[in-house]
Design a protein around this motif. Structure first.
Motif, PDB file in Angstrom:
ATOM      1  N   LYS A  38      -8.369   0.915  -5.137  1.00 46.22           N
ATOM      2  CA  LYS A  38      -8.069   0.141  -3.925  1.00 46.22           C
ATOM      3  C   LYS A  38      -9.134  -0.905  -3.620  1.00 46.22           C
ATOM      4  CE  LYS A  38      -4.632   2.240  -0.935  1.00 46.22           C
ATOM      5  NZ  LYS A  38      -4.295   2.629   0.440  1.00 46.22           N
ATOM      6  N   GLU A  82       0.816  -1.217   0.000  1.00 45.35           N
ATOM      7  CA  GLU A  82       0.000   0.000   0.000  1.00 45.35           C
ATOM      8  C   GLU A  82       0.850   1.267   0.000  1.00 45.35           C
ATOM      9  OE1 GLU A  82      -3.939   0.266   2.008  1.00 45.35           O
ATOM     10  OE2 GLU A  82      -3.148  -1.400   3.197  1.00 45.35           O
ATOM     11  N   LEU A 136      -7.218  -1.719  -8.892  1.00 45.42           N
ATOM     12  CA  LEU A 136      -6.107  -1.374  -8.002  1.00 45.42           C
ATOM     13  C   LEU A 136      -6.092   0.124  -7.717  1.00 45.42           C
ATOM     14  CD1 LEU A 136      -2.541  -2.771  -7.975  1.00 45.42           C
ATOM     15  CD2 LEU A 136      -2.830  -0.298  -8.009  1.00 45.42           C
ATOM     16  N   THR A 137      -6.330   0.949  -8.757  1.00 47.18           N
ATOM     17  CA  THR A 137      -6.318   2.399  -8.539  1.00 47.18           C
ATOM     18  C   THR A 137      -7.442   2.837  -7.608  1.00 47.18           C
ATOM     19  OG1 THR A 137      -7.680   2.848 -10.502  1.00 47.18           O
ATOM     20  CG2 THR A 137      -5.280   2.862 -10.784  1.00 47.18           C
ATOM     21  N   SER A 189      -8.581  -4.280   4.811  1.00 47.18           N
ATOM     22  CA  SER A 189     -10.017  -4.037   4.615  1.00 47.18           C
ATOM     23  C   SER A 189     -10.798  -4.338   5.887  1.00 47.18           C
ATOM     24  CB  SER A 189     -10.555  -4.879   3.451  1.00 47.18           C
ATOM     25  OG  SER A 189     -10.574  -6.260   3.776  1.00 47.18           O
ATOM     26  N   TRP A 197      -5.167   7.564  -4.820  1.00 43.63           N
ATOM     27  CA  TRP A 197      -4.784   6.988  -3.526  1.00 43.63           C
ATOM     28  C   TRP A 197      -4.565   8.078  -2.480  1.00 43.63           C
ATOM     29  CZ3 TRP A 197      -1.297   2.134  -2.902  1.00 43.63           C
ATOM     30  CH2 TRP A 197      -1.906   1.044  -3.551  1.00 43.63           C
ATOM     31  N   TRP A 205      -3.977  -6.812   1.864  1.00 43.87           N
ATOM     32  CA  TRP A 205      -5.123  -5.920   1.664  1.00 43.87           C
ATOM     33  C   TRP A 205      -6.377  -6.445   2.348  1.00 43.87           C
ATOM     34  CZ3 TRP A 205      -5.830  -2.637  -3.285  1.00 43.87           C
ATOM     35  CH2 TRP A 205      -4.636  -1.961  -3.567  1.00 43.87           C
ATOM     36  N   VAL A 227      -8.786   0.402   1.623  1.00 40.36           N
ATOM     37  CA  VAL A 227      -9.129  -0.814   0.890  1.00 40.36           C
ATOM     38  C   VAL A 227     -10.605  -1.141   1.078  1.00 40.36           C
ATOM     39  CG1 VAL A 227      -8.683  -3.287   0.642  1.00 40.36           C
ATOM     40  CG2 VAL A 227      -6.786  -1.711   1.132  1.00 40.36           C
TER      41      VAL A 227
END
Length: 216
Positions: free
Chosen positions: A156, A44, A153-154, A205, A89, A201, A101
């Motif tokens: 999250k 991260e 991914l961008t 989360s 992010w 992740w 996340v």
């Protein structure tokens, strides 16, 4: 007989090492920066984006030489998404705060599935019909899957790592077949990092969910 078997084994290991150690200096720099950016993403770290931009710029040249044209276009998309993700992010969360996340929404899964199928069919047909592209449909599928995974991914989304696992499993033999041995090895390492990223992740989360619950 045992002596001959040993010599045969040593010869096979030598050939494997020679192949694995192949590749141009440009490819090796792309490999190292590529590994670094995925490791940073799994941790991260915001620094994964500038490192990824450098790596993708190098891979445009590497893939063009290997006649993997869909992957050339993919690297250009990654560069654009690198700048977007860098901003998202940092400021894409609630009230311009950093993103945390989260899980992928149902509509995002539907968009991913439809987009990957459509891109694979359409671009695979184009490459097969109008270019000298190698493995046009496989190339298109891995490109589409990577596009989807990079978008998640961008934002999250936790499940981006699951898509990367699928893509990496296909990339490894394709790149080996194209004699991009260092890059094939890199995608094998990506596969391990994707599993690691998912675990890290997933824990993040759960922390984010617990924090929201307490705040509420």
């Amino acid at each position: 007989m045992r002596h001959q078997s040993l010599l045969s084994l040593l010869h096979s290991l030598y050939e494997f090492w020679t192949a694995a150690a192949g590749g141009t200096p440009l490819e090796w720099v792309a490999v190292l920066t590529g590994f670094a950016c995925v490791w940073l993403a799994a941790r991260e770290s915001l620094w994964n984006f500038p490192v990824a931009i450098v790596s993708c710029g190098l891979y445009i040249v590497v893939y063009y030489r290997a006649q993997l044209y869909a992957d050339c276009l993919l690297q250009g998309f990654f560069i654009a998404m690198g700048f977007y993700g860098w901003y998202a992010w940092r400021y894409g969360g609630a009230k311009s705060t950093a993103l945390v996340v989260t899980r992928t929404r149902l509509w995002e899964w539907a968009a991913v599935a439809g987009g990957v199928a459509a891109f694979t069919a359409a671009f695979g047909y184009y490459l097969q019909t109008y270019t000298d592209a190698s493995l046009p449909h496989w190339d298109s599928f891995t490109t589409a899957g990577s596009l989807a995974a990079q978008y998640l991914l961008t934002r999250k989304r936790l499940e981006n790592w699951l898509l990367w696992i699928v893509v990496d499993l296909i990339y490894v033999p394709i790149l080996w077949y194209k004699q991009l041995y260092p890059t094939s090895g890199l995608y094998a390492a990506y596969l391990i990092l994707a599993v690691y990223g998912y675990v890290v992740w997933y824990r993040a989360s759960r922390v984010a969910t617990s924090t929201e619950t307490i705040s509420a």
